[in-house]
Write a protein that holds these residues in place. Structure first.
Motif, mmCIF file in Angstrom:
data_model
loop_
_atom_site.group_PDB
_atom_site.id
_atom_site.type_symbol
_atom_site.label_atom_id
_atom_site.label_comp_id
_atom_site.label_asym_id
_atom_site.label_seq_id
_atom_site.Cartn_x
_atom_site.Cartn_y
_atom_site.Cartn_z
ATOM 1 N N SER A 5 0.814 -1.214 0.000
ATOM 2 C CA SER A 5 0.000 0.000 0.000
ATOM 3 C C SER A 5 0.846 1.262 0.000
ATOM 4 C CB SER A 5 -0.934 0.003 1.226
ATOM 5 O OG SER A 5 -0.169 -0.108 2.421
ATOM 6 N N ARG A 6 2.151 1.155 0.268
ATOM 7 C CA ARG A 6 3.012 2.340 0.289
ATOM 8 C C ARG A 6 3.763 2.516 -1.036
ATOM 9 N NH1 ARG A 6 7.701 2.508 4.640
ATOM 10 N NH2 ARG A 6 5.995 3.069 6.061
ATOM 11 N N CYS A 7 4.471 1.487 -1.469
ATOM 12 C CA CYS A 7 5.314 1.634 -2.668
ATOM 13 C C CYS A 7 4.764 0.922 -3.896
ATOM 14 C CB CYS A 7 6.731 1.146 -2.384
ATOM 15 S SG CYS A 7 6.837 -0.631 -2.067
ATOM 16 N N ALA A 8 3.663 0.206 -3.741
ATOM 17 C CA ALA A 8 2.983 -0.476 -4.846
ATOM 18 C C ALA A 8 3.806 -1.598 -5.458
ATOM 19 C CB ALA A 8 2.574 0.518 -5.929
ATOM 20 N N ARG A 9 4.837 -2.079 -4.776
ATOM 21 C CA ARG A 9 5.613 -3.210 -5.271
ATOM 22 C C ARG A 9 4.902 -4.516 -4.916
ATOM 23 N NH1 ARG A 9 11.056 -1.741 -6.368
ATOM 24 N NH2 ARG A 9 11.383 -3.938 -6.918
ATOM 25 N N THR A 10 5.244 -5.560 -5.649
ATOM 26 C CA THR A 10 4.561 -6.847 -5.445
ATOM 27 C C THR A 10 5.392 -7.833 -4.623
ATOM 28 O OG1 THR A 10 5.461 -7.678 -7.535
ATOM 29 C CG2 THR A 10 3.292 -6.613 -7.609
ATOM 30 N N SER A 11 6.562 -7.416 -4.182
ATOM 31 C CA SER A 11 7.449 -8.322 -3.437
ATOM 32 C C SER A 11 7.040 -8.356 -1.962
ATOM 33 C CB SER A 11 8.903 -7.868 -3.579
ATOM 34 O OG SER A 11 9.021 -6.489 -3.260
ATOM 35 N N LEU A 12 5.982 -9.119 -1.669
ATOM 36 C CA LEU A 12 5.459 -9.217 -0.317
ATOM 37 C C LEU A 12 5.781 -10.578 0.282
ATOM 38 C CD1 LEU A 12 1.900 -7.669 -0.812
ATOM 39 C CD2 LEU A 12 4.047 -6.491 -0.327
ATOM 40 N N THR A 13 5.995 -10.587 1.592
ATOM 41 C CA THR A 13 6.222 -11.818 2.336
ATOM 42 C C THR A 13 5.163 -11.956 3.410
ATOM 43 O OG1 THR A 13 8.600 -11.703 1.969
ATOM 44 C CG2 THR A 13 7.848 -13.119 3.755
ATOM 45 N N ARG A 14 4.521 -13.096 3.484
ATOM 46 C CA ARG A 14 3.540 -13.342 4.543
ATOM 47 C C ARG A 14 4.258 -13.934 5.751
ATOM 48 N NH1 ARG A 14 -1.552 -12.533 3.161
ATOM 49 N NH2 ARG A 14 -2.149 -12.513 0.961
ATOM 50 N N GLU A 20 0.348 -9.487 8.960
ATOM 51 C CA GLU A 20 0.686 -10.648 8.153
ATOM 52 C C GLU A 20 1.527 -10.336 6.914
ATOM 53 O OE1 GLU A 20 -3.404 -10.815 5.468
ATOM 54 O OE2 GLU A 20 -3.047 -12.304 7.030
ATOM 55 N N CYS A 21 1.653 -9.066 6.523
ATOM 56 C CA CYS A 21 2.382 -8.734 5.299
ATOM 57 C C CYS A 21 3.615 -7.899 5.595
ATOM 58 C CB CYS A 21 1.487 -7.965 4.316
ATOM 59 S SG CYS A 21 0.117 -8.941 3.692
ATOM 60 N N LEU A 22 4.701 -8.189 4.889
ATOM 61 C CA LEU A 22 5.944 -7.426 4.972
ATOM 62 C C LEU A 22 6.426 -7.158 3.558
ATOM 63 C CD1 LEU A 22 8.489 -6.256 6.377
ATOM 64 C CD2 LEU A 22 9.443 -8.586 6.285
ATOM 65 N N CYS A 23 6.589 -5.876 3.224
ATOM 66 C CA CYS A 23 7.082 -5.498 1.897
ATOM 67 C C CYS A 23 8.603 -5.635 1.872
ATOM 68 C CB CYS A 23 6.665 -4.064 1.554
ATOM 69 S SG CYS A 23 7.298 -3.501 -0.054
ATOM 70 N N GLN A 24 9.119 -6.419 0.922
ATOM 71 C CA GLN A 24 10.557 -6.608 0.816
ATOM 72 C C GLN A 24 11.266 -5.377 0.259
ATOM 73 O OE1 GLN A 24 12.288 -9.392 1.835
ATOM 74 N NE2 GLN A 24 10.323 -10.005 2.700
ATOM 75 N N ASN A 25 10.514 -4.446 -0.298
ATOM 76 C CA ASN A 25 11.123 -3.249 -0.871
ATOM 77 C C ASN A 25 11.256 -2.129 0.158
ATOM 78 O OD1 ASN A 25 12.026 -1.524 -3.108
ATOM 79 N ND2 ASN A 25 10.062 -0.483 -2.829
ATOM 80 N N CYS A 26 10.128 -1.701 0.762
ATOM 81 C CA CYS A 26 10.169 -0.575 1.703
ATOM 82 C C CYS A 26 10.092 -1.012 3.161
ATOM 83 C CB CYS A 26 9.057 0.421 1.386
ATOM 84 S SG CYS A 26 7.389 -0.218 1.690
ATOM 85 N N ARG A 27 9.955 -2.336 3.375
ATOM 86 C CA ARG A 27 9.915 -2.921 4.716
ATOM 87 C C ARG A 27 8.691 -2.530 5.523
ATOM 88 N NH1 ARG A 27 12.701 -7.027 4.032
ATOM 89 N NH2 ARG A 27 12.739 -7.333 6.302
ATOM 90 N N LEU A 28 7.649 -2.085 4.861
ATOM 91 C CA LEU A 28 6.412 -1.735 5.559
ATOM 92 C C LEU A 28 5.700 -3.006 6.006
ATOM 93 C CD1 LEU A 28 4.218 0.379 6.361
ATOM 94 C CD2 LEU A 28 3.199 -0.036 4.093
ATOM 95 N N GLU A 29 5.228 -3.016 7.245
ATOM 96 C CA GLU A 29 4.422 -4.108 7.758
ATOM 97 C C GLU A 29 2.964 -3.662 7.793
ATOM 98 O OE1 GLU A 29 7.373 -6.558 10.701
ATOM 99 O OE2 GLU A 29 6.246 -4.898 11.565
ATOM 100 N N PHE A 30 2.088 -4.494 7.282
ATOM 101 C CA PHE A 30 0.675 -4.120 7.235
ATOM 102 C C PHE A 30 -0.170 -5.381 7.136
ATOM 103 C CE2 PHE A 30 2.563 -4.060 3.086
ATOM 104 C CZ PHE A 30 1.668 -4.683 2.256
#
Length: 236
Positions: A5-14, A20-30
């Motif tokens: 939801s922050r950088c719109a990248r698709t590299s997410l880790t559950r 439950e979600c961690l963005c591998q690009n900006c490290r946002l947890e949501f």
């Protein structure tokens, strides 16, 4: 496809923990991700008789040096063409042309090719011009200067060209014919293109077109080239 939801990248880790979600690009947890539809382009490649195996495979690590981005996903990744060329093996022998049955050097002399190009061809070309006029058998009327003689059949024992087995073709179309990227279907005397050329903006109109000649050609001379071309393509 779920995106950050922050950088719109698709590299997410559950993760097992919350959120439950961690963005591998900006490290946002949501907790809640956004789903977006990403258009894709489907490409189909037809290599015909122009492809060849490399002398050695190119490894994944080497290919990553040619990527246009730093993606590590197992997917189709864009590459820099120049970098890929540098990865190709240096010691590669030039591809061998495949000759059709009956093609051999004639006493009159010929250069290598799928269809023999005889030394002394100007007389044969002049005779074809008198026979058919300034007409490309594929493209129609055109300046005589761009026409080259093409031989449907193999050389005769004495090396003399047979006018009944000759066509006039524009220079670029002559190359396609010589390399079996275009041929003539014997049953209809219509043009057939290699699969990878059938959607090319310059040549697609030639597919299925009847050859344009002002005098009949020898039907018995057509099948050899046709079989060779279809054999290389692997399909009609």
């Amino acid at each position: 496809m779920p995106t950050c939801s922050r950088c719109a990248r698709t590299s997410l880790t559950r993760k097992a923990k919350r959120p439950e979600c961690l963005c591998q690009n900006c490290r946002l947890e949501f907790a809640d991700h956004a789903d977006v539809e990403i258009p894709v382009t489907r490409c189909t490649a037809h290599f015909g008789g122009t492809s060849r195996r490399l002398d050695r495979p190119i490894g994944v690590v080497d290919l990553r040096t040619a990527q246009t981005d730093d993606s590590r996903q197992q997917s189709i990744t864009p590459l820099h063409r120049a970098n890929v060329v540098r990865l190709l093996p240096v010691a590669v022998a030039p591809p061998r042309r495949q000759a059709y049955a009956g093609l051999s050097a004639s006493p009159a002399g010929s250069t290598a090719g799928l269809v023999a190009t005889r030394v002394g061809g100007p007389r044969f070309r002049a005779a074809l011009l008198r026979r058919h006029g300034a007409v490309c058998a594929a493209a129609g009327e055109c300046p005589a200067e761009v026409l080259k003689p093409a031989h449907l059949g193999a050389p005769t024992a004495h090396g003399a060209p047979d006018l009944d087995e000759g066509l006039l073709l524009c220079a670029d179309i002559h190359v396609l014919f010589d390399r079996c990227l275009m041929t003539v279907r014997p049953s209809e005397l219509t043009l057939r293109l290699a699969p990878r050329l059938r959607f090319h903006h310059r040549y697609r109109a030639l597919q299925g077109r009847a050859i344009q000649v002002r005098a009949p050609v020898c039907p018995a001379a057509v099948p050899a080239h046709y079989r060779a071309a279809v054999g290389i393509w692997g399909t009609l």
